[in-house]
Design an enzyme around this catalytic site. Sequence first.
Site, PDB file in Angstrom:
ATOM      1  N   GLU A 164       0.843  -1.210   0.000  1.00 39.28           N
ATOM      2  CA  GLU A 164       0.000   0.000   0.000  1.00 39.28           C
ATOM      3  C   GLU A 164       0.877   1.259   0.000  1.00 39.28           C
ATOM      4  OE1 GLU A 164      -3.149  -0.487   2.984  1.00 39.28           O
ATOM      5  OE2 GLU A 164      -4.288  -1.458   1.381  1.00 39.28           O
ATOM      6  N   ASP A 294      -4.262  -6.524  17.828  1.00 40.98           N
ATOM      7  CA  ASP A 294      -2.914  -6.955  17.445  1.00 40.98           C
ATOM      8  C   ASP A 294      -2.085  -7.507  18.588  1.00 40.98           C
ATOM      9  OD1 ASP A 294      -3.668  -6.124  14.968  1.00 40.98           O
ATOM     10  OD2 ASP A 294      -1.926  -4.838  14.616  1.00 40.98           O
ATOM     11  N   GLN A 312     -10.021  -5.575  10.920  1.00 42.59           N
ATOM     12  CA  GLN A 312     -11.275  -6.312  10.787  1.00 42.59           C
ATOM     13  C   GLN A 312     -11.481  -7.299  11.948  1.00 42.59           C
ATOM     14  OE1 GLN A 312     -13.013  -9.596   7.755  1.00 42.59           O
ATOM     15  NE2 GLN A 312     -11.623  -8.156   6.835  1.00 42.59           N
TER      16      GLN A 312
HETATM   17  C1  LIG Z   1      -0.205   0.840   6.497  1.00 42.91           C
HETATM   18  C2  LIG Z   1      -1.141  -0.185   7.099  1.00 42.91           C
HETATM   19  C3  LIG Z   1      -2.184  -0.710   6.353  1.00 42.91           C
HETATM   20  C4  LIG Z   1      -3.073  -1.621   6.936  1.00 42.91           C
HETATM   21  N1  LIG Z   1      -4.126  -2.073   6.173  1.00 42.91           N
HETATM   22  C5  LIG Z   1      -5.074  -2.842   6.743  1.00 42.91           C
HETATM   23  C6  LIG Z   1      -6.242  -3.189   6.014  1.00 42.91           C
HETATM   24  O1  LIG Z   1      -6.386  -2.839   4.846  1.00 42.91           O
HETATM   25  N2  LIG Z   1      -7.188  -3.939   6.636  1.00 42.91           N
HETATM   26  C7  LIG Z   1      -7.074  -4.324   7.953  1.00 42.91           C
HETATM   27  O2  LIG Z   1      -8.010  -4.963   8.478  1.00 42.91           O
HETATM   28  N3  LIG Z   1      -5.967  -4.037   8.678  1.00 42.91           N
HETATM   29  C8  LIG Z   1      -4.958  -3.302   8.111  1.00 42.91           C
HETATM   30  N4  LIG Z   1      -3.844  -2.953   8.831  1.00 42.91           N
HETATM   31  C9  LIG Z   1      -3.679  -3.495  10.214  1.00 42.91           C
HETATM   32  C10 LIG Z   1      -4.492  -2.712  11.234  1.00 42.91           C
HETATM   33  O3  LIG Z   1      -4.153  -1.344  11.185  1.00 42.91           O
HETATM   34  C11 LIG Z   1      -4.238  -3.257  12.651  1.00 42.91           C
HETATM   35  O4  LIG Z   1      -4.468  -4.647  12.647  1.00 42.91           O
HETATM   36  C12 LIG Z   1      -5.176  -2.569  13.645  1.00 42.91           C
HETATM   37  O5  LIG Z   1      -4.794  -1.223  13.798  1.00 42.91           O
HETATM   38  C13 LIG Z   1      -5.164  -3.268  15.009  1.00 42.91           C
HETATM   39  O6  LIG Z   1      -6.123  -2.670  15.834  1.00 42.91           O
HETATM   40  P1  LIG Z   1      -5.897  -2.610  17.406  1.00 42.91           P
HETATM   41  O7  LIG Z   1      -7.155  -2.084  18.012  1.00 42.91           O
HETATM   42  O8  LIG Z   1      -5.351  -3.877  17.909  1.00 42.91           O
HETATM   43  O9  LIG Z   1      -4.730  -1.543  17.615  1.00 42.91           O
HETATM   44  P2  LIG Z   1      -4.583  -0.033  17.123  1.00 42.91           P
HETATM   45  O10 LIG Z   1      -5.632   0.335  16.165  1.00 42.91           O
HETATM   46  O11 LIG Z   1      -3.161   0.099  16.743  1.00 42.91           O
HETATM   47  O12 LIG Z   1      -4.849   0.777  18.467  1.00 42.91           O
HETATM   48  C14 LIG Z   1      -3.991   0.704  19.579  1.00 42.91           C
HETATM   49  C15 LIG Z   1      -4.201   1.957  20.418  1.00 42.91           C
HETATM   50  O13 LIG Z   1      -3.454   1.824  21.631  1.00 42.91           O
HETATM   51  C16 LIG Z   1      -2.765   3.038  21.901  1.00 42.91           C
HETATM   52  N5  LIG Z   1      -1.578   2.712  22.671  1.00 42.91           N
HETATM   53  C17 LIG Z   1      -0.543   1.933  22.280  1.00 42.91           C
HETATM   54  N6  LIG Z   1       0.356   1.824  23.283  1.00 42.91           N
HETATM   55  C18 LIG Z   1      -0.143   2.541  24.327  1.00 42.91           C
HETATM   56  C19 LIG Z   1       0.322   2.781  25.642  1.00 42.91           C
HETATM   57  N7  LIG Z   1       1.480   2.281  26.099  1.00 42.91           N
HETATM   58  N8  LIG Z   1      -0.439   3.555  26.459  1.00 42.91           N
HETATM   59  C20 LIG Z   1      -1.620   4.078  26.022  1.00 42.91           C
HETATM   60  N9  LIG Z   1      -2.101   3.873  24.779  1.00 42.91           N
HETATM   61  C21 LIG Z   1      -1.366   3.109  23.944  1.00 42.91           C
HETATM   62  C22 LIG Z   1      -2.433   3.588  20.493  1.00 42.91           C
HETATM   63  O14 LIG Z   1      -2.222   4.988  20.564  1.00 42.91           O
HETATM   64  C23 LIG Z   1      -3.702   3.226  19.732  1.00 42.91           C
HETATM   65  O15 LIG Z   1      -4.661   4.233  19.838  1.00 42.91           O
HETATM   66  C24 LIG Z   1      -2.904  -2.057   8.288  1.00 42.91           C
HETATM   67  C25 LIG Z   1      -1.839  -1.553   9.043  1.00 42.91           C
HETATM   68  C26 LIG Z   1      -0.952  -0.628   8.465  1.00 42.91           C
HETATM   69  C27 LIG Z   1       0.179  -0.080   9.308  1.00 42.91           C
END
Ligand SMILES: Cc1cc2nc3c(=O)[nH]c(=O)nc-3n(C[C@H](O)[C@H](O)[C@H](O)COP(=O)(O)OP(=O)(O)OC[C@H]3O[C@@H](n4cnc5c(N)ncnc54)[C@H](O)[C@@H]3O)c2cc1C
Length: 404
Positions: A164, A294, A312
């Site tokens: 991407e 994640d 997702q």
């Molecule tokens: C460039 C790119 C493209 C992608 N494309 C896709 C796609 O097309 N489809 C798809 O399904 N997935 C995609 N992904 C993967 C997707 O972004 C992740 O799987 C998703 O963000 C995971 O969600 P999450 O809620 O686990 O964590 P996140 O969305 O990363 O949220 C974690 C949160 O925790 C906070 N945080 C972290 N550490 C701390 C701390 N120590 N103290 C307080 N707060 C903290 C962060 O600020 C953040 O707000 C892509 C990722 C990237 C980088």
Amino acid sequence: MVKKKIVILGAGYGGLRALKRLQDLKPNAEIVLVNKNSYHCEKTALHEVATGAASPGDICYPVSSVVDPQYTTFIKATVSKIEHHSKTIVFENREPLRYDYLLIALGFEFESFGIKGLSDYAYQITNIPSVEHIYKQLNEKLRAVKPGEKLSIVVGGAGFTSIEYIGELMEQLPFLTKAAHLKRDQVSVSCVQSNVLPMFSEDLSGYIIGKLEKKGVTFIKGRVANITANSVFYKESKASTDSSELTADMFVWAGGVRGSSVITNSDFKSDRGRVLVNNNLTVPDCEDVMMIGDCSIVIDDVTGLPYPTTAQIAMQQADCAAANIVAIFNQKPAKDFYYKPKGTVCSIGRHDAVGVVMGKQLRGVTASVLKKVIDTRSIVLIGGVDTVIKKQKLFRKKSMHVVN
Ligand SMILES: Cc1cc2nc3c(=O)[nH]c(=O)nc-3n(C[C@H](O)[C@H](O)[C@H](O)COP(=O)(O)OP(=O)(O)OC[C@H]3O[C@@H](n4cnc5c(N)ncnc54)[C@H](O)[C@@H]3O)c2cc1C
């Protein structure tokens, strides 16, 4: 009677979606949301900021648009570890916080896999500051190229993030080079990788390679072995003893991520910042702690392998976790999580993409439109229709974000 406290760590896809569901389910509890920033960043669009196709404001919205102050208190703070035995969250920058139920959704971090030089010299696509840095450095490096000189950009890995990023970069480079008074052919883009998007068929990955090669990208088969300030060394395979050198004025690493370091610092059994959760998303031996997104590992019964970490799956886990917290709270059994894959689409620039949706292989404009629909759906599921309208997501014009 003092209300029990449900704490959600992380306001990303998983954390915010869980908060929304919990607020809808209205448990008789105090809800606390903790995040290090006061905004939610659509991480799936980080590559757009890294290339200047979008500005940070285009891909972020305030956490307050999801928080209902009637039920939830938001704390902006950085978590350093969780002491499960005393049900305490320890912060870098404030007093510890006690919880009764905990939902952890702290997302991903940069993974170097022990590759020498990577932490020092590679650029990473992990959060807003990191992609702003990439874009700023790209512009500075372009401006420093003299007539007759060349700039070599190398990307490591060929998963979603890399492809991407490269797709968007190839669309932006004509504008960026023009702004820097360079000829387009003064900049080369290569991708060192062992496999291009292995989750797709050869047909679809062949389409991606063909499209990007046509735009000038060179794909090099190899495993990144080490990095220096101006070079990437790669080997043909893990077993190879010899390595080849490639000039890299800028090396962007998108070859993998790991779960949050908070998980490693805490007393949970983890692997690379991720915990293999129980079927109902609770952490083994910690029935009052759930982990999603994640930093969790969920095994696909069909392949026996962990599901890839995506927004997702994080959002589907969030729905299950919110319902289970309420069930546990009401002393009812928690339900098992079943992932229902809705399809996967990878963009290659603004109007092209490939994907598999409901078993059908898609490519080109159709896949690209679907990608925008998927992104918009995730905003609706978290921030509601109001947020989509405010962000004008579907109608946003292609823009070039200017760096001073
Ligand atoms: C460039 C790119 C493209 C992608 N494309 C896709 C796609 O097309 N489809 C798809 O399904 N997935 C995609 N992904 C993967 C997707 O972004 C992740 O799987 C998703 O963000 C995971 O969600 P999450 O809620 O686990 O964590 P996140 O969305 O990363 O949220 C974690 C949160 O925790 C906070 N945080 C972290 N550490 C701390 C701390 N120590 N103290 C307080 N707060 C903290 C962060 O600020 C953040 O707000 C892509 C990722 C990237 C980088």
